[in-house]
Design an enzyme around this catalytic site. Structure first.
Site, PDB file in Angstrom:
ATOM      1  N   ASN A 209     -26.231  -9.406 -24.698  1.00  0.00           N
ATOM      2  CA  ASN A 209     -26.767 -10.331 -25.709  1.00  0.00           C
ATOM      3  C   ASN A 209     -27.817  -9.594 -26.543  1.00  0.00           C
ATOM      4  O   ASN A 209     -28.037  -8.399 -26.364  1.00  0.00           O
ATOM      5  CB  ASN A 209     -27.348 -11.581 -25.044  1.00  0.00           C
ATOM      6  N   ASP A 277     -25.004 -14.647 -17.865  1.00  0.00           N
ATOM      7  CA  ASP A 277     -24.649 -15.669 -16.866  1.00  0.00           C
ATOM      8  C   ASP A 277     -23.299 -15.368 -16.206  1.00  0.00           C
ATOM      9  O   ASP A 277     -23.029 -15.876 -15.127  1.00  0.00           O
ATOM     10  CB  ASP A 277     -24.565 -17.041 -17.548  1.00  0.00           C
ATOM     11  N   LYS A 287      -9.991   2.463 -18.426  1.00  0.00           N
ATOM     12  CA  LYS A 287     -10.162   1.837 -19.742  1.00  0.00           C
ATOM     13  C   LYS A 287      -8.986   0.870 -20.001  1.00  0.00           C
ATOM     14  O   LYS A 287      -7.827   1.260 -19.826  1.00  0.00           O
ATOM     15  CB  LYS A 287     -10.197   2.934 -20.809  1.00  0.00           C
ATOM     16  N   LYS A 335     -34.235 -27.532 -17.004  1.00  0.00           N
ATOM     17  CA  LYS A 335     -34.386 -26.259 -16.274  1.00  0.00           C
ATOM     18  C   LYS A 335     -35.688 -26.256 -15.472  1.00  0.00           C
ATOM     19  O   LYS A 335     -35.747 -25.747 -14.360  1.00  0.00           O
ATOM     20  CB  LYS A 335     -34.355 -25.065 -17.238  1.00  0.00           C
ATOM     21  N   LYS A 339     -34.909 -25.768 -11.599  1.00  0.00           N
ATOM     22  CA  LYS A 339     -35.204 -24.438 -11.062  1.00  0.00           C
ATOM     23  C   LYS A 339     -36.571 -24.397 -10.378  1.00  0.00           C
ATOM     24  O   LYS A 339     -37.060 -23.320 -10.050  1.00  0.00           O
ATOM     25  CB  LYS A 339     -35.092 -23.387 -12.176  1.00  0.00           C
TER      26      LYS A 339
HETATM   27  O1  PMT Z   1     -36.157  -9.867 -25.559  1.00  0.00           O
HETATM   28  P1  PMT Z   1     -36.512 -10.374 -26.942  1.00  0.00           P
HETATM   29  O2  PMT Z   1     -35.661  -9.763 -28.009  1.00  0.00           O
HETATM   30  O3  PMT Z   1     -37.981 -10.256 -27.218  1.00  0.00           O
HETATM   31  O4  PMT Z   1     -36.160 -11.931 -26.977  1.00  0.00           O
HETATM   32  C1  PMT Z   1     -36.905 -12.846 -26.246  1.00  0.00           C
HETATM   33  C2  PMT Z   1     -36.007 -13.880 -25.557  1.00  0.00           C
HETATM   34  C3  PMT Z   1     -35.325 -14.746 -26.581  1.00  0.00           C
HETATM   35  C4  PMT Z   1     -34.950 -13.177 -24.697  1.00  0.00           C
HETATM   36  C5  PMT Z   1     -36.949 -14.736 -24.636  1.00  0.00           C
HETATM   37  O5  PMT Z   1     -37.893 -15.374 -25.438  1.00  0.00           O
HETATM   38  C6  PMT Z   1     -36.156 -15.762 -23.843  1.00  0.00           C
HETATM   39  O6  PMT Z   1     -35.911 -16.868 -24.276  1.00  0.00           O
HETATM   40  N1  PMT Z   1     -35.721 -15.390 -22.598  1.00  0.00           N
HETATM   41  C7  PMT Z   1     -34.836 -16.194 -21.774  1.00  0.00           C
HETATM   42  C8  PMT Z   1     -33.403 -15.929 -22.158  1.00  0.00           C
HETATM   43  C9  PMT Z   1     -32.427 -16.721 -21.307  1.00  0.00           C
HETATM   44  O7  PMT Z   1     -31.650 -16.144 -20.580  1.00  0.00           O
HETATM   45  O8  PMT Z   1     -32.573 -18.024 -21.408  1.00  0.00           O
HETATM   46  P2  PMT Z   1     -31.679 -19.088 -20.554  1.00  0.00           P
HETATM   47  O9  PMT Z   1     -32.103 -20.413 -21.090  1.00  0.00           O
HETATM   48  O10 PMT Z   1     -30.257 -18.700 -20.642  1.00  0.00           O
HETATM   49  O11 PMT Z   1     -32.171 -18.914 -19.068  1.00  0.00           O
HETATM   50  C10 PMT Z   1     -33.207 -19.718 -18.509  1.00  0.00           C
HETATM   51  C11 PMT Z   1     -34.047 -18.911 -17.564  1.00  0.00           C
HETATM   52  O12 PMT Z   1     -33.232 -18.487 -16.457  1.00  0.00           O
HETATM   53  C12 PMT Z   1     -34.658 -17.649 -18.159  1.00  0.00           C
HETATM   54  O13 PMT Z   1     -35.971 -17.510 -17.669  1.00  0.00           O
HETATM   55  C13 PMT Z   1     -33.758 -16.522 -17.643  1.00  0.00           C
HETATM   56  O14 PMT Z   1     -34.499 -15.302 -17.468  1.00  0.00           O
HETATM   57  C14 PMT Z   1     -33.301 -17.088 -16.310  1.00  0.00           C
HETATM   58  N2  PMT Z   1     -31.964 -16.657 -15.867  1.00  0.00           N
HETATM   59  C15 PMT Z   1     -30.883 -16.868 -16.653  1.00  0.00           C
HETATM   60  C16 PMT Z   1     -29.633 -16.500 -16.192  1.00  0.00           C
HETATM   61  C17 PMT Z   1     -29.511 -15.919 -14.920  1.00  0.00           C
HETATM   62  N3  PMT Z   1     -28.317 -15.564 -14.443  1.00  0.00           N
HETATM   63  N4  PMT Z   1     -30.596 -15.721 -14.158  1.00  0.00           N
HETATM   64  C18 PMT Z   1     -31.822 -16.078 -14.620  1.00  0.00           C
HETATM   65  O15 PMT Z   1     -32.814 -15.890 -13.923  1.00  0.00           O
END
Ligand code: PMT
Length: 397
Positions: A209, A277, A287, A335, A339
């Site tokens: 991403n 995810d 490949k 969340k 969580k």
């Molecule tokens: O890195 P930058 O370019 O500065 O951008 C910043 C950002 C947009 C990445 C940051 O501000 C941000 O929003 N980070 C969270 C991104 C994310 O994965 O969001 P989510 O809503 O999909 O996940 C929710 C939370 O679960 C997050 O804290 C994530 O770290 C966590 N997560 C998600 C998926 C996963 N498999 N395990 C996790 O722990």
């Protein structure tokens, strides 16, 4: 008191330049390693040899001379410095730095450093009061430079007013106080995650991403500046390791999961990373070859790291992020509860100035107590401080 601190003293061309010798001597007696960089104008007021003798280090004046030692080459000095002290700081150096001019050894070194910079101001009263100069001071403030204000009194030019270099004792006290300032996370351990993860499809392709890591790195850096021992679990990014931070580099979400689980003995976990995810269910060792038809790839779920930390947490303050494109508040609150977080930092990643990649973000923090804190667009470095303030409040409860 300043044992082992690397202090770069920049001497610029003002009549108070001779007082810089006293400052260098005091810093040296307190145990600092002092490196003096002089502007060409300052050498008209005082000789480099004076500073060389006092600092016991080679004094740099000319950017283009053959370096006597690479230790004093400008990038190397910029990196090594724990603090820059410009004494005396004339209207000229303030103007140059405020407007990004780097045309000699001192200004190029200052431009390249991440160390705190202190300007001990000294000039004629009318120059000091000049609105252009005052505007330049505001610019320095905006960029986090520190000012040591001048004293009032009879100046070398005969005028009476503000502009007299602060007493060397006050200048050195300011430096001592800076290094001894109470740091609110001293003795605390903080785990931060940052950046994207990559899920390989075959040896040459992956999904990922747009996360650059900037948000998480800013948090790690701010936590280290507050005295915390910081572990930064980072996906692939182009960013340098922030000062004083231990980085564990990972690639996939599973690797990030393993690194986080192995480092949960901390006071707070802040999950700014954007882990994928899903991963390819059937990784191909070879490949994947192009065929006539379309290609379907089956994905399976990656572990949810944050959710697992929420299940395992005992005392840790747990901060999650929510990167949303719609229904931001509803998804973020969901969340927060599901969580088991203490707070969640929500960002609408479609908003101008927010989310991935840029230097700014627009966030709302939802606390488990029900409190909501909404912020305008800010530099990610400032967002980091806001988040840490909230974490510190919780740790102090
Ligand atoms: O890195 P930058 O370019 O500065 O951008 C910043 C950002 C947009 C990445 C940051 O501000 C941000 O929003 N980070 C969270 C991104 C994310 O994965 O969001 P989510 O809503 O999909 O996940 C929710 C939370 O679960 C997050 O804290 C994530 O770290 C966590 N997560 C998600 C998926 C996963 N498999 N395990 C996790 O722990």
């Amino acid at each position: 008191m300043l044992n082992g601190k690397n202090i770069v003293v920049g001497v610029t061309g003002g009549i108070a330049a001779y007082k810089a010798a006293d400052v260098v001597s005091r810093l040296k007696k307190l145990g600092a390693n002092v490196y003096v960089v002089m502007t060409e104008h300052s050498t008209k007021f005082i000789q480099p040899l004076t500073f060389q003798s006092l600092s016991q280090n080679y004094v740099v004046t000319d950017m283009f001379e053959d370096p006597k030692t690479w230790d004093v080459e400008h990038i190397s000095l910029a990196k090594r410095a724990d603090l820059f002290l410009i004494v005396p700081a004339t209207a000229n150096i303030v103007g140059k730095v405020a407007h990004g001019i780097a045309d000699d050894m001192l200004t190029t070194t200052m431009m390249a450093t991440e160390a705190p910079v202190f300007f001990a101001l000294a000039m004629n009263t009318k120059m000091y009061e000049n609105p252009i100069f005052q505007d330049n001071l505001k610019i320095l403030g905006k960029y986090g430079y520190h000012l040591i204000t001048p004293d009032s009194g009879r100046l070398a030019c005969g005028d009476v007013g503000t502009g007299k270099l602060a007493d060397p004792e006050r200048i050195v006290d300011t430096v001592i106080q800076f290094f001894n300032r109470p740091r609110r996370l001293s003795g605390r351990r903080i785990l931060v995650t940052a950046g994207p993860t990559r899920e390989a499809l075959d040896p040459v392709r992956y999904i990922t991403n747009h996360s650059s890591g900037k948000m998480g790195y800013a948090i790690a850096e701010a936590a280290a500046a507050e005295g915390a021992e910081v572990i930064l679990v980072s996906g692939p990014t182009a960013l340098d390791i922030p000062n004083g931070v231990k980085r564990i580099s990972v690639v996939s979400t599973q690797e990030m999961f393993d690194a986080v689980m192995a480092n949960l003995d901390v006071d707070a976990v802040i999950k700014a990373a954007a882990p994928a995810d899903y991963k390819a269910a059937d990784y191909s060792d070879e490949k994947i070859k192009k065929t006539e038809g379309d290609l379907s790839i089956r994905f399976e779920k990656n572990p949810d790291i944050l959710k697992r930390v929420g299940e395992l947490k005992t005392h840790q303050v747990l901060v999650g992020f929510a990167a949303e494109t719609h229904n931001v508040e509803a998804y973020a609150k969901k969340k927060l509860v599901e969580k088991n977080l203490d707070m969640i930092v929500a960002n609408d990643v479609t908003a101008e100035g927010a989310g991935f990649n840029g230097d700014t973000n627009i966030v709302t923090i939802y606390d488990r107590s029900g409190d909501v804190f909404k912020y305008d667009c800010m530099e990610k470095t400032d967002v980091a401080k806001v988040i840490l303030n909230k974490v510190i409040e919780r740790l102090q409860k």
